[in-house]
Write a protein that holds these residues in place. Structure first.
Motif, short mmCIF file in Angstrom:
data_model
loop_
_atom_site.label_atom_id
_atom_site.label_comp_id
_atom_site.label_asym_id
_atom_site.label_seq_id
_atom_site.Cartn_x
_atom_site.Cartn_y
_atom_site.Cartn_z
N GLY A 1 -9.61 -1.20 -2.77
CA GLY A 1 -9.67 0.09 -2.09
C GLY A 1 -9.38 -0.04 -0.61
N SER B 1 0.83 -1.20 0.00
CA SER B 1 0.00 0.00 0.00
C SER B 1 0.87 1.25 0.00
CB SER B 1 -0.91 0.02 1.23
OG SER B 1 -1.70 1.21 1.27
N ASP C 1 -3.11 4.99 -0.65
CA ASP C 1 -4.27 5.28 -1.51
C ASP C 1 -5.10 4.05 -1.81
OD1 ASP C 1 -3.52 7.98 -1.71
OD2 ASP C 1 -2.14 7.53 -3.35
N GLY C 2 -4.58 2.89 -1.47
CA GLY C 2 -5.26 1.63 -1.73
C GLY C 2 -4.30 0.48 -1.45
N GLU D 1 -6.07 -5.17 -7.27
CA GLU D 1 -6.03 -3.91 -6.53
C GLU D 1 -7.37 -3.72 -5.83
OE1 GLU D 1 -5.31 0.83 -7.48
OE2 GLU D 1 -4.27 -0.71 -8.69
N ASP E 1 -11.94 -1.86 1.35
CA ASP E 1 -12.21 -3.25 0.95
C ASP E 1 -11.23 -4.24 1.56
OD1 ASP E 1 -14.33 -2.44 -0.74
OD2 ASP E 1 -12.90 -1.90 -2.31
#
Length: 249
Positions: free
Chosen positions: A99, A77, A80-81, A97, A102
């Motif tokens: 979020g 990471s 940003d995600g 990828e 998630d």
């Protein structure tokens, strides 16, 4: 209180480098974050960078560490995600990828882990989910001991009844054995457990040190001495098991 997330985890002391009569240690290996389902049961590793890096930077290093630590779920990471590398994936993508919102819960990762390991029956789960012995500020297993204990308990849970662990002198074989026995005893998988040694000094040392948490629940089997089957853990010398009396389930 034991956190499920540990930050900046050093899991090796560094390789010993010898030059002539001089020696030094190399760089210690450090994971940015390790997520645990339970203490000493790592489930995911996270390599974190700042947002000047790409979201997947550090994946190769994280994968190397995950192999060493026997961890199936790897994340990188940049804030940003996440990039999620799932070693258990069969139908889904191996790498994807996701979020920030998630990120899977520990319970979800644990269910995937059990399926990946082939642990499906309730009794199998009962054995595998037994916790390690824990004492605040007490001794904890090194990463290779942790790997050995977890793999052994999982194999026994799945019905394997012959397992050989080979460990070098000084790597903590007795402590590893204690950790395995502690979890199996808690699960009530076996009625009785026999620990063998080849010298009385080793039996005394084991009882007074690594096996001390068992207290008075250990019986020494001595030749011509009647065996008290109310005990669960027995110590004996190889040379002493020459009588006719047997311990039967």
């Amino acid at each position: 209180m034991i956190s499920q997330v540990r930050e900046e985890v050093f899991f090796t002391d560094g390789r010993i480098i010898v030059q002539g009569k001089l020696h030094t240690r190399g760089k210690r290996k450090r994971a940015d974050y390790i997520l645990y389902y339970q203490p000493n049961k790592p489930i995911a590793i996270i390599e974190a960078k700042d947002n000047n890096h790409a979201i997947g930077d550090g994946m190769q290093q994280a994968l190397e560490y995950s192999d060493i630590l026997d961890i199936p779920f790897v994340f990188t990471s940049n804030g940003d995600g996440f990039v999620f590398h799932d070693k258990t994936a069969t139908k889904e993508k191996l790498v994807k990828e996701i979020g920030l919102d998630d990120f899977p819960a520990p319970s979800e990762l644990w269910e995937r882990y059990l399926e990946y390991k082939g642990i499906k029956e309730p009794q199998q789960r009962h054995i595998v989910e037994q916790e390690y012995y824990f004492e605040a500020d007490g001794k904890t297993p090194r990463y290779y001991q942790q790997n050995a204990v977890n793999r052994t308990v999982e194999s026994i849970a799945k019905g394997q009844n012959r397992i050989l662990l080979v460990m070098a002198t000084g790597t903590g074989k007795t402590f590893t054995a204690f950790s395995i026995i502690w979890r199996l005893r808690k699960s009530k998988k076996f009625k009785r457990i026999l620990f063998l040694a080849d010298r009385n000094a080793l039996i005394t040392q084991t009882k007074n040190n690594d096996f001390k948490p068992f207290g008075n629940d250990i019986m020494n089997i001595v030749k011509n001495r009647k065996i008290d089957k109310s005990y669960q853990i027995f110590f004996a010398l190889y040379q002493g098991l020459t009588g006719n009396e047997e311990i039967k389930n």
